[in-house]
Design an enzyme around this catalytic site. Structure first.
Site, PDB file in Angstrom:
ATOM      1  N   PHE A 135       0.863  -1.172   0.000  1.00 53.42           N
ATOM      2  CA  PHE A 135       0.000   0.000   0.000  1.00 53.42           C
ATOM      3  C   PHE A 135       0.908   1.234   0.000  1.00 53.42           C
ATOM      4  CE2 PHE A 135      -2.760   3.188   2.013  1.00 53.42           C
ATOM      5  CZ  PHE A 135      -3.901   3.038   1.238  1.00 53.42           C
ATOM      6  N   ASP A 204       2.582  -5.784   8.218  1.00 54.67           N
ATOM      7  CA  ASP A 204       1.364  -4.985   8.156  1.00 54.67           C
ATOM      8  C   ASP A 204       0.199  -5.965   8.003  1.00 54.67           C
ATOM      9  OD1 ASP A 204      -0.869  -3.520   7.270  1.00 54.67           O
ATOM     10  OD2 ASP A 204       0.379  -1.978   6.350  1.00 54.67           O
ATOM     11  N   TYR A 229     -10.495  -0.829  11.245  1.00 57.15           N
ATOM     12  CA  TYR A 229     -11.767  -0.453  10.639  1.00 57.15           C
ATOM     13  C   TYR A 229     -12.170  -1.350   9.478  1.00 57.15           C
ATOM     14  CZ  TYR A 229      -8.317   2.224   7.906  1.00 57.15           C
ATOM     15  OH  TYR A 229      -7.212   2.607   7.182  1.00 57.15           O
ATOM     16  N   LYS A 230     -11.384  -2.375   9.189  1.00 59.14           N
ATOM     17  CA  LYS A 230     -11.744  -3.322   8.120  1.00 59.14           C
ATOM     18  C   LYS A 230     -12.443  -4.524   8.748  1.00 59.14           C
ATOM     19  CE  LYS A 230      -7.713  -1.831   5.404  1.00 59.14           C
ATOM     20  NZ  LYS A 230      -8.393  -0.876   4.527  1.00 59.14           N
ATOM     21  N   ARG A 378     -12.724  -4.991  -6.705  1.00 53.62           N
ATOM     22  CA  ARG A 378     -12.383  -5.710  -5.465  1.00 53.62           C
ATOM     23  C   ARG A 378     -13.656  -6.052  -4.709  1.00 53.62           C
ATOM     24  NH1 ARG A 378      -8.275  -3.360  -1.296  1.00 53.62           N
ATOM     25  NH2 ARG A 378     -10.116  -2.087  -0.939  1.00 53.62           N
TER      26      ARG A 378
END
Length: 405
Positions: A135, A204, A229-230, A378
């Site tokens: 990312f 990560d 938050y995922k 996605r």
């Protein structure tokens, strides 16, 4: 009803996690064509709202802040929230208590971990390896950390890490699951290779925590970071976390020392003395409102085994790929996500020439995934609230959209 729809109905009836779905507030956007409830397949960007969180947050605001005010630092446990909530996340990533502290953003924690890793590696090691497919922010942070520590930064693919390691390598920053493709990288083997070279492993976990077993302690990971938050459903901008392996905690030298990580935070000493344990990963005053919303959200994991989550995730993604093959014209999309279970996270990425327009039309039909530039669709599968009927419908609507129906 189609054969695939019948199979989905039977799979949902046999699903041991089916009841967990009721713990969430789910998308009610309707399919304008069929009048069906919406399907939310973007939990790998933002998890759905646990139904009990609004009431808990209201209590934090009205009673703990509104009535108790400053007393809540002690009486409501605000001060100890970063470690207490870290201990609740720990089982989901395979860590014992006392090794995770919650607070700050993922980016800030990546910076702490990477600079701290270089300092742990010691003199004579002046190279950082970073996941070349990472990312973007992780790459930006790694570049800054390299400048700060006088290291050379070398981007490499995860598969290329073993050959790139050397006696100058100080730290390696890798993503457990690739955010674009959903590829799951081999954390145990790569961590072992990094250690064999005398370097420090930083992982990560943003796209794996809450979706699959991680095994931080089992595999000897040194440092790890992740968002909440995922798949942990902590809410937009909910605080991230930092894992520091117990054996390294007394040696961990954070580049962001703050009064909250001081051994005597209320002593207001002009000189810094780090607190023992994971507490030294703290910096400033905890962000209490979002932190306690996260703590409430973690209640949805009560009675849930991460192994069951992983098994359902693989079944959902297998079924989605089967439905895509059945409902879409041959060659209309290409799957970027590995088919092999040991290489797959909890999302499916499809390459599609007109992906941006396709996703827009999917969302209009109540199927919510996301688009990644330039041509990737996605779809994230959160087993706590996504069912097999959702998967079948999403693939069927995708087929209708790409076919122009």
């Amino acid at each position: 009803m189609s054969e695939l729809a019948l199979r989905a109905e039977k799979a949902d009836a046999a699903d041991e996690l089916a009841g967990v779905r009721d713990r969430f507030v789910l998308d009610t956007v309707s399919d304008h064509a069929a009048g069906a409830a919406g399907v939310y397949l973007d939990g790998n960007s933002l998890g759905a709202l646990p139904a009990h969180v609004p009431g808990r947050v209201e209590d934090v605001v009205r009673r703990q802040w509104g009535e108790l005010r400053i007393r809540s630092w002690d009486e409501s446990g605000w001060w100890t929230a970063p470690e207490r909530i870290g201990d609740r996340i720990a089982p989901l990533v395979g860590a014992a208590a006392g090794q995770i502290v919650v607070g700050d953003s993922t980016s800030v924690n990546v910076f702490k971990a990477l600079v701290g890793a270089v300092r742990l590696a010691g003199e004579g090691r002046d190279e950082i390896l970073v996941d070349a497919t990472t990312f973007p922010t992780d790459g930006y942070i790694a570049e800054s950390a390299a400048r700060l520590t006088g290291c050379v930064l070398r981007p490499v693919t995860p598969a290329g890490v073993p050959d790139a390691l050397g006696d100058r390598t100080a730290a390696v920053l890798l993503n457990h699951v690739d955010y674009r493709t959903g590829r799951l990288h081999d954390l145990p083997a790569l961590t072992a290779a990094i250690h064999a070279a005398g370097a420090v492993a930083v992982w990560d976990l943003c796209h794996s925590a809450g979706a699959l077993p991680v095994g931080l302690d089992e595999h000897g990971v040194d440092l790890a970071v992740g968002c909440t938050y995922k798949y942990l459903n902590g809410g937009p901008g909910s605080p991230a976390y930092l894992y520091v392996r117990r054996e390294l905690q007394d040696l961990f030298d954070s580049p962001l020392p703050g009064w909250n990580s001081h051994a005597e935070p209320f002593g207001m000493s002009p000189s810094y003395a780090p607190a023992p344990g994971a507490v030294r990963g703290r910096v400033g005053t905890p962000d209490i409102l979002s932190m306690l919303a996260l703590e409430a959200a973690l209640d949805v994991w009560e009675g849930v085994r991460i192994e069951a989550v992983r098994a359902k995730s693989l079944a959902l993604t297998d079924f989605f790929l089967e439905c895509v093959e059945a409902y879409l014209p041959a060659g209309r999309v290409d799957c970027l996500t590995p088919v092999a279970h040991e290489e797959r996270g909890s999302q499916i990425a499809l390459r599609c020439a007109d992906a941006g327009d396709v996703m827009k039309r999917l969302i209009e039909r109540g199927v919510v995934g996301d688009f990644r530039h330039p041509d990737v669709l996605r779809f994230g599968f959160t087993p706590l609230y996504v069912g097999f009927a959702d998967v079948e419908r999403a693939a069927r609507v995708l087929g209708e959209v790409v076919d122009g129906s």
